[in-house]
Enzyme design. Structure first.
Site, PDB file in Angstrom:
ATOM      1  N   ALA A  66       0.800  -1.244   0.000  1.00  0.00           N
ATOM      2  CA  ALA A  66       0.000   0.000   0.000  1.00  0.00           C
ATOM      3  C   ALA A  66       0.826   1.284   0.000  1.00  0.00           C
ATOM      4  CB  ALA A  66      -0.938  -0.006   1.206  1.00  0.00           C
ATOM      5  N   THR A  87      -0.578  -5.089  -5.878  1.00  0.00           N
ATOM      6  CA  THR A  87       0.420  -4.242  -6.562  1.00  0.00           C
ATOM      7  C   THR A  87       1.846  -4.578  -6.122  1.00  0.00           C
ATOM      8  OG1 THR A  87       0.735  -2.400  -5.004  1.00  0.00           O
ATOM      9  CG2 THR A  87      -1.235  -2.322  -6.354  1.00  0.00           C
ATOM     10  N   LYS A 104       7.946  -9.639 -14.207  1.00  0.00           N
ATOM     11  CA  LYS A 104       6.560  -9.226 -14.479  1.00  0.00           C
ATOM     12  C   LYS A 104       5.872 -10.214 -15.414  1.00  0.00           C
ATOM     13  CE  LYS A 104       4.978  -6.246 -12.698  1.00  0.00           C
ATOM     14  NZ  LYS A 104       4.479  -6.267 -11.294  1.00  0.00           N
TER      15      LYS A 104
END
Ligand code: NDP
Length: 353
Positions: free
Chosen positions: A11, A83, A160
């Protein structure tokens, strides 16, 4: 009033903080994970976001490589926005320092979500879509996947691609009781204003421009997007029916590094900053690559063009990309205002809207 609860991993990151802010503004209850609650630089700006929105933000500790912590982190959440992933500016000698937390960490988060949440939105990257194209008439789309064996695929690019692939494979293999929906957001290089005091590759890149210390820039083309558009894409993709099962490129468009320098020079030059706009000859980068590992990455991208098709972003997520000048200048002002770049004597601040 019963609020829907969303878990946001990592976060305090540059992108995640904007996701948290937009979710809170939309009325969600948010649980954010950080690696340590003891770091005020990372935690305090988030706490302020929560205080401004009826304390609907809760922060918990979690590490991607600790499989056990994710069950509790996910517990009670309707949606997960994942994320967290290592994003260093330079490549470590052991690629697994990046690849392992990205891939194993994603699977750890997804395993905790199985049968528990409605949908997971995964922050992937254009790095998982492709690296470059043959010319200005070509662009890469959501159908494309990077070949991780490509010579230009550095550890971050591999991390990724492999993490996103692992996520789709895992989700497709779930039985009916374990199912959750999956959507990915694949941003190009993300720039724009900062909300936390955290470092980060995007932040380091623009700081470097404004420092004016570089003698020149390699002849490299990059696609750029705005952090506020990227955050919006995550929030929209979380509930939009058409987003489930799909990848979503978020990109405004391509720019050569010298053009980024040009925008910064026009805006910040009169305010006492000297961003570099000069392109160095390719041979200097090639020679430099013998000595500086960072330059090895640049070498393989010299003169190569890149573009990503943002049709899904505009037509499905209904997000019209902000102009790149606004993105780049807003980031410059925010770095100066937040003390990441020193205020020059001639600094006037943002005057135009
Ligand atoms: P940041 O470095 O600001 O954020 C990365 C976040 O990941 C941090 O919160 C960090 O936590 C967390 N993290 C890293 N390793 C671990 C770990 N082992 N366990 C738990 N958390 C961890 O980067 P960005 O905000 O720019 O990136 C966020 C995501 O967006 C990443 O997945 C990145 O790959 C992706 N992305 C970024 C782009 C960009 O240009 N910025 C472009 C495309 C995709 P901590 O604060 O503790 O270090």
């Amino acid at each position: 009033m019963l609020y829907l609860e969303v878990l946001v991993t990592g976060a305090s990151g540059f992108i995640a903080a904007h996701v948290v802010q937009q979710l809170l503004q939309e009325g969600y209850q948010v649980r954010g994970t950080v690696r340590s609650l003891k770091n005020p630089l990372k935690v305090d700006p988030l706490k302020k976001l929560g205080e401004a929105t009826d304390n609907r933000l809760e922060l918990v500790e979690a590490d991607l490589l600790d499989a056990d912590c994710w069950t509790n982190a996910v517990d009670g959440c309707d949606y997960v926005i994942h994320t967290a992933s290592p994003f260093p500016l330079s490549t470590p000698s052991d690629e697994n320092e990046i690849i392992k937390p990205a891939v194993d960490g994603t699977l750890n988060v997804l395993k905790a979500c199985a049968g528990k949440v409605k949908r997971v939105v995964l922050t992937s990257s254009c790095a998982a879509v492709g690296i470059y194209v043959n010319g200005p008439d070509e662009s890469l789309s959501e159908k494309d996947w990077t070949d991780e064996k490509h010579p230009a695929a550095i550890a971050y690019v591999k991390s990724k691609k492999l993490a996103e692939k692992a996520a789709w494979d895992y989700q497709k293999g779930l039985n009916d009781e374990q199912q959750f929906e999956l959507a990915t957001i694949n941003p190009s290089l993300v720039l724009g204003p900062i909300l936390t005091q955290q470092g980060g590759s995007s932040i380091d890149l623009l700081k470097r421009f404004l420092s004016g210390k570089d003698i020149g820039l390699p002849r490299i083309c990059m696609c750029i997007c705005d952090v506020r558009d990227v955050a919006r894409a995550h929030v929209v993709a979380m509930t939009l029916p058409e987003a489930a099962g799909n990848r979503h490129i978020v990109s405004t468009g391509p720019m050569w590094l010298s053009e980024v320098g040009g925008i910064l020079k026009e805006e910040f030059g009169p305010q006492g900053y000297k961003p570099t706009t000069r392109t160095v000859p390719d041979f200097t980068v090639k020679i430099g690559s013998w000595f500086v590992s960072e330059m090895k990455t640049y070498k393989s991208l010299l003169g190569k063009y890149v573009n990503y098709d943002n049709t899904r972003m505009r037509e499905v997520l209904k997000i019209e990309p902000r102009p790149l000048k606004e993105t780049i200048c807003d980031m410059g002002y925010s770095l100066i205002e937040e003390g990441k770049v020193a205020k020059s004597k001639k600094y006037k601040g943002k005057t135009s809207s």
